[in-house]
Design a protein around this motif. Structure first.
Motif, PDB file in Angstrom:
ATOM      1  N   THR A   1       0.692  -1.171  -0.101  1.00 33.84           N
ATOM      2  CA  THR A   1      -0.097   0.081   0.056  1.00 33.84           C
ATOM      3  C   THR A   1       1.086   1.123   0.066  1.00 33.84           C
ATOM      4  OG1 THR A   1      -1.810  -1.097   1.179  1.00 33.84           O
ATOM      5  CG2 THR A   1      -1.814   1.162   1.250  1.00 33.84           C
ATOM      6  N   ASN A   2       0.600   2.108  -0.903  1.00 32.79           N
ATOM      7  CA  ASN A   2       1.325   3.560  -1.032  1.00 32.79           C
ATOM      8  C   ASN A   2       2.813   3.365  -1.105  1.00 32.79           C
ATOM      9  OD1 ASN A   2      -1.203   4.742  -0.893  1.00 32.79           O
ATOM     10  ND2 ASN A   2      -0.965   5.199   1.226  1.00 32.79           N
ATOM     11  N   GLY A   3       3.177   2.120  -2.082  1.00 35.97           N
ATOM     12  CA  GLY A   3       4.451   2.083  -2.575  1.00 35.97           C
ATOM     13  C   GLY A   3       4.789   3.073  -3.512  1.00 35.97           C
ATOM     14  N   LYS A   4       6.271   3.454  -3.717  1.00 36.71           N
ATOM     15  CA  LYS A   4       6.600   4.435  -4.566  1.00 36.71           C
ATOM     16  C   LYS A   4       7.546   3.981  -5.516  1.00 36.71           C
ATOM     17  CE  LYS A   4       4.383   7.579  -2.371  1.00 36.71           C
ATOM     18  NZ  LYS A   4       3.141   8.370  -2.882  1.00 36.71           N
ATOM     19  N   ILE A   5       7.970   2.487  -5.784  1.00 38.95           N
ATOM     20  CA  ILE A   5       8.944   2.168  -6.591  1.00 38.95           C
ATOM     21  C   ILE A   5       8.210   1.815  -7.862  1.00 38.95           C
ATOM     22  CG2 ILE A   5      10.610   0.543  -6.990  1.00 38.95           C
ATOM     23  CD1 ILE A   5      11.231   0.429  -3.991  1.00 38.95           C
ATOM     24  N   LYS A   6       8.792   2.299  -9.102  1.00 40.53           N
ATOM     25  CA  LYS A   6       8.096   1.882 -10.398  1.00 40.53           C
ATOM     26  C   LYS A   6       9.111   0.636 -11.079  1.00 40.53           C
ATOM     27  CE  LYS A   6       8.321   5.989 -12.071  1.00 40.53           C
ATOM     28  NZ  LYS A   6       8.181   7.236 -12.926  1.00 40.53           N
TER      29      LYS A   6
ATOM     30  N   VAL B   1       3.128   1.597  -8.451  1.00 36.93           N
ATOM     31  CA  VAL B   1       2.028   2.743  -8.878  1.00 36.93           C
ATOM     32  C   VAL B   1       1.553   2.198 -10.170  1.00 36.93           C
ATOM     33  CG1 VAL B   1       3.031   4.622  -7.535  1.00 36.93           C
ATOM     34  CG2 VAL B   1       3.823   4.143  -9.736  1.00 36.93           C
ATOM     35  N   PRO B   2       0.423   2.765 -10.499  1.00 30.88           N
ATOM     36  CA  PRO B   2      -0.079   2.292 -11.881  1.00 30.88           C
ATOM     37  C   PRO B   2       0.495   2.891 -13.078  1.00 30.88           C
ATOM     38  CG  PRO B   2      -1.603   3.754 -10.933  1.00 30.88           C
ATOM     39  CD  PRO B   2      -0.587   3.513  -9.977  1.00 30.88           C
ATOM     40  N   GLU B   3       1.636   2.876 -13.412  1.00 29.79           N
ATOM     41  CA  GLU B   3       2.648   3.304 -14.371  1.00 29.79           C
ATOM     42  C   GLU B   3       3.250   1.803 -15.173  1.00 29.79           C
ATOM     43  OE1 GLU B   3       5.996   6.509 -15.529  1.00 29.79           O
ATOM     44  OE2 GLU B   3       4.786   6.627 -13.788  1.00 29.79           O
TER      45      GLU B   3
ATOM     46  N   ASN C   1      -0.716   8.084 -10.138  1.00 27.93           N
ATOM     47  CA  ASN C   1       0.524   7.712  -9.184  1.00 27.93           C
ATOM     48  C   ASN C   1       0.559   8.815  -7.983  1.00 27.93           C
ATOM     49  OD1 ASN C   1       1.282   6.349 -11.376  1.00 27.93           O
ATOM     50  ND2 ASN C   1       3.231   7.364 -11.604  1.00 27.93           N
ATOM     51  N   ASP C   2      -0.213  10.087  -7.924  1.00 30.04           N
ATOM     52  CA  ASP C   2      -0.299  10.806  -6.762  1.00 30.04           C
ATOM     53  C   ASP C   2      -1.399  10.855  -6.033  1.00 30.04           C
ATOM     54  OD1 ASP C   2       2.265  12.085  -7.739  1.00 30.04           O
ATOM     55  OD2 ASP C   2       1.242  13.264  -8.920  1.00 30.04           O
ATOM     56  N   CYS C   3      -2.287   9.798  -6.082  1.00 30.44           N
ATOM     57  CA  CYS C   3      -3.464   9.635  -5.119  1.00 30.44           C
ATOM     58  C   CYS C   3      -2.953   9.173  -3.833  1.00 30.44           C
ATOM     59  CB  CYS C   3      -4.304   8.567  -5.959  1.00 30.44           C
ATOM     60  SG  CYS C   3      -5.406   9.252  -7.468  1.00 30.44           S
ATOM     61  N   ASN C   4      -3.866   9.457  -2.702  1.00 34.20           N
ATOM     62  CA  ASN C   4      -3.112   9.256  -1.625  1.00 34.20           C
ATOM     63  C   ASN C   4      -3.455   7.725  -1.015  1.00 34.20           C
ATOM     64  OD1 ASN C   4      -6.062   9.181  -1.033  1.00 34.20           O
ATOM     65  ND2 ASN C   4      -6.141  10.769   0.584  1.00 34.20           N
ATOM     66  N   PHE C   5      -4.138   6.902  -1.716  1.00 28.52           N
ATOM     67  CA  PHE C   5      -4.340   5.333  -1.570  1.00 28.52           C
ATOM     68  C   PHE C   5      -4.496   4.744  -2.745  1.00 28.52           C
ATOM     69  CE2 PHE C   5      -6.627   1.445  -0.995  1.00 28.52           C
ATOM     70  CZ  PHE C   5      -5.982   0.895   0.097  1.00 28.52           C
ATOM     71  N   ILE C   6      -3.173   3.976  -2.788  1.00 26.57           N
ATOM     72  CA  ILE C   6      -2.851   3.112  -4.017  1.00 26.57           C
ATOM     73  C   ILE C   6      -2.485   1.643  -3.383  1.00 26.57           C
ATOM     74  CG2 ILE C   6      -1.438   2.655  -6.076  1.00 26.57           C
ATOM     75  CD1 ILE C   6      -1.064   5.444  -6.273  1.00 26.57           C
ATOM     76  N   GLU C   7      -3.295   0.783  -3.686  1.00 24.11           N
ATOM     77  CA  GLU C   7      -2.886  -0.745  -3.263  1.00 24.11           C
ATOM     78  C   GLU C   7      -2.549  -1.237  -4.419  1.00 24.11           C
ATOM     79  OE1 GLU C   7      -5.362  -3.524  -0.326  1.00 24.11           O
ATOM     80  OE2 GLU C   7      -6.038  -3.850  -2.400  1.00 24.11           O
ATOM     81  N   SER C   8      -1.471  -2.211  -4.276  1.00 24.79           N
ATOM     82  CA  SER C   8      -0.935  -2.834  -5.429  1.00 24.79           C
ATOM     83  C   SER C   8      -0.827  -4.298  -5.003  1.00 24.79           C
ATOM     84  CB  SER C   8       0.457  -2.325  -5.966  1.00 24.79           C
ATOM     85  OG  SER C   8       0.897  -3.133  -7.010  1.00 24.79           O
ATOM     86  N   ARG C   9      -1.390  -5.019  -5.935  1.00 26.28           N
ATOM     87  CA  ARG C   9      -1.252  -6.543  -5.594  1.00 26.28           C
ATOM     88  C   ARG C   9      -0.677  -7.343  -6.821  1.00 26.28           C
ATOM     89  NH1 ARG C   9      -4.879  -8.856  -2.046  1.00 26.28           N
ATOM     90  NH2 ARG C   9      -5.880  -7.201  -0.837  1.00 26.28           N
TER      91      ARG C   9
ATOM     92  N   LEU D   1      -6.017  -0.953  -6.521  1.00 24.95           N
ATOM     93  CA  LEU D   1      -7.055  -0.278  -6.014  1.00 24.95           C
ATOM     94  C   LEU D   1      -6.647   1.270  -5.807  1.00 24.95           C
ATOM     95  CD1 LEU D   1      -9.927  -0.222  -5.025  1.00 24.95           C
ATOM     96  CD2 LEU D   1      -9.316  -1.034  -2.963  1.00 24.95           C
ATOM     97  N   ILE D   2      -7.460   2.255  -6.395  1.00 23.61           N
ATOM     98  CA  ILE D   2      -6.850   3.465  -6.060  1.00 23.61           C
ATOM     99  C   ILE D   2      -8.110   4.493  -5.456  1.00 23.61           C
ATOM    100  CG2 ILE D   2      -6.326   5.855  -7.509  1.00 23.61           C
ATOM    101  CD1 ILE D   2      -5.488   3.273  -9.450  1.00 23.61           C
ATOM    102  N   ARG D   3      -8.021   5.166  -4.540  1.00 26.62           N
ATOM    103  CA  ARG D   3      -8.716   6.168  -3.960  1.00 26.62           C
ATOM    104  C   ARG D   3      -8.065   7.424  -3.467  1.00 26.62           C
ATOM    105  NH1 ARG D   3      -9.999   1.462  -0.204  1.00 26.62           N
ATOM    106  NH2 ARG D   3     -11.946   0.684  -0.762  1.00 26.62           N
ATOM    107  N   ASP D   4      -8.660   8.491  -3.756  1.00 28.57           N
ATOM    108  CA  ASP D   4      -8.488   9.818  -3.512  1.00 28.57           C
ATOM    109  C   ASP D   4      -9.458  10.748  -3.203  1.00 28.57           C
ATOM    110  OD1 ASP D   4      -5.794  11.549  -3.556  1.00 28.57           O
ATOM    111  OD2 ASP D   4      -7.127  12.645  -4.547  1.00 28.57           O
TER     112      ASP D   4
END
Length: 246
Positions: free
Chosen positions: A49-54, A73-75, A101-109, A118-121
């Motif tokens: 959740t809210n990782g930053k590595i691409k 992130v979704p990139e 990528n800048d949204c405050n909740f990004i869950e990556s699976r 899953l993205i929320r903001d």
């Protein structure tokens, strides 16, 4: 018997060296850096959740050199035995915009062969965006499934794609071997990219040369109601700025 003696002696030496050269488990540091548990197992998936590595987990379709680079992130970025372009997303309303990528909740699976988000903001209120990515098997390419729930009517989702060179990297884009931004969408990587737009689809020619004037080709298709346009790769400060540039 003499051969067997040396064979087993070699194995014994290998085990002996492996034992003394193996890391000391339980220590808190690796290469003088404090260890961090980033992904946690959840069923058959690995979640962050809210990782930053691409670009830290590639998806493969078959046994070709193609892969789809994914990350926290979704990139996404394609590797076609060379740089195959970058795609990322933004949200635009009547007066402002935000990159996903800048949204405050990004869950990556990550599940073997699939990456999902899953993205929320607050930008989308109580809404949510789900993105699933798969690499294709019968062709070098990928498919994205995007589902949106409870998104305000004045908000649109935008795609940005480009930066195809076909050039190989020093270590084929291996994590921590080539620069961390090697798959980013850079204006310089867009040189020689020629697009032909047709409603909700495009054809891209790149890597032209004297023996192959048309170069190599990439095809893309989007949902029927999508609006495609060519933008300036140097205008990526915000989604709305990229959308308005020509």
């Amino acid at each position: 018997m003499k051969l067997m003696k040396y064979f087993f002696s070699g194995i014994g030496m290998f085990i002996f060296l492996s034992y003394f050269l193996s890391p000391v488990y339980g220590t808190e540091y690796w290469q003088n850096k404090e260890r961090e548990l980033r992904y946690k197992p959840e069923g058959k998936e690995f979640v962050i959740t809210n990782g930053k590595i691409k670009y830290n987990r590639a998806l493969y379709g078959n046994n070709s050199a193609f892969r789809l680079e994914t990350g926290d992130v979704p990139e996404f970025a394609m590797y076609l035995s060379g740089i195959g372009g970058n795609i990322h997303f933004g949200l635009i309303n009547d007066s402002s915009s935000i990159w996903l990528n800048d949204c405050n909740f990004i869950e990556s699976r990550y599940l073997p062969g699939k990456r999902s988000y899953l993205i929320r903001d607050p930008f989308i209120g109580t809404g949510r965006i789900e993105i699933k990515a798969l690499a294709l098997y019968e062709a070098d390419g990928f498919i994205l499934e995007i589902n949106c729930e409870n998104i305000p009517a004045n908000i649109s989702l935008s795609w940005v794609y480009g930066g195809v060179t076909g050039k190989n990297l020093s270590r084929h884009g291996d994590l921590n071997a080539d620069p961390a931004d090697c798959f980013d969408l850079k204006p310089g990587n867009c040189t020689g990219n020629i697009y032909q737009l047709s409603r909700n689809a495009f054809k891209l020619n790149f890597a032209q040369n004297q023996t192959n004037p048309e170069g190599r080709k990439i095809y893309g298709i989007f949902p029927e109601k999508s609006i495609l346009k060519i933008a300036d790769a140097s205008q990526q400060q915000t989604p709305v700025k990229a959308f308005e540039s020509n």
